[in-house]
Design an enzyme around this catalytic site. Structure first.
Site, mmCIF file in Angstrom:
data_model
loop_
_atom_site.group_PDB
_atom_site.id
_atom_site.type_symbol
_atom_site.label_atom_id
_atom_site.label_comp_id
_atom_site.label_asym_id
_atom_site.label_seq_id
_atom_site.Cartn_x
_atom_site.Cartn_y
_atom_site.Cartn_z
ATOM 1 N NE ARG A 61 -3.735 2.253 2.054
ATOM 2 C CZ ARG A 61 -5.124 2.245 2.565
ATOM 3 N NH1 ARG A 61 -5.505 1.502 3.481
ATOM 4 N NH2 ARG A 61 -5.854 3.629 2.317
ATOM 5 N NE ARG A 71 -8.639 0.990 1.114
ATOM 6 C CZ ARG A 71 -9.644 1.311 0.594
ATOM 7 N NH1 ARG A 71 -9.837 1.859 -0.620
ATOM 8 N NH2 ARG A 71 -10.939 1.046 1.196
ATOM 9 C CG ASP A 74 -8.281 0.082 4.316
ATOM 10 O OD1 ASP A 74 -7.291 0.644 4.957
ATOM 11 O OD2 ASP A 74 -9.497 0.425 4.079
ATOM 12 C CG ASP A 76 -10.144 0.263 8.181
ATOM 13 O OD1 ASP A 76 -9.484 0.974 8.194
ATOM 14 O OD2 ASP A 76 -11.190 0.199 7.303
#
Length: 141
Positions: A61, A71, A74, A76
């Site tokens: 990334r 991307r 990711d 989170d």
């Protein structure tokens, strides 16, 4: 998952993999693959966030890319037990956890009774979303 484990984060459970349509500012892009992971760690919330961001970079990334754009990875932080955090870098529970089908479905697969620290049940939030935000089970990690 391997990178988390290598840094001492215990991976307790992994949801199915879900193929989901883009949501947010950039809709003209390929579908995403999403999953939820339940972990156990001794790391403080911002240290765990730092680890997640470092793993993203290790996996290709590019930092500073377009928000909600394509991307390779990711990661989170959505919830950390009953912890509520609001700093310049991190808000827990994640501010969009109740409004994103691609978040709710995998989380509820891991725990159908899951609720936010204030008591809001995620199953009720999912039921209230109505139509839209296509999410299809696509297999396993």
């Amino acid at each position: 998952m391997a990178a988390l484990r290598e840094h001492g984060v215990e991976v307790e459970a992994i949801s199915s993999l879900y193929e989901t349509e883009p949501v947010g500012e950039i809709l003209d892009q390929p579908d995403f693959l999403n999953a939820a992971v339940r972990v156990r760690t001794e790391l403080e919330p911002e240290a765990l966030l730092d680890l997640c961001k470092a793993i993203e970079v290790e996996q290709g990334r590019m930092l500073g890319g377009q928000r909600h754009g394509p991307r390779p990875l990711d990661v989170d932080l959505l919830l950390l037990g009953d912890l509520e955090v609001e700093t310049e870098r991190l808000t827990l529970p994640h501010p969009q956890v109740l409004s994103r089908r691609f978040v709710l479905e995998p989380l509820l697969e891991l725990d159908p009774e899951l609720a936010l620290p204030g008591g809001t049940r995620l199953a009720e939030a999912l039921a209230g979303l109505g139509e839209g935000q296509r999410v299809e089970r696509a297999g396993w990690l």
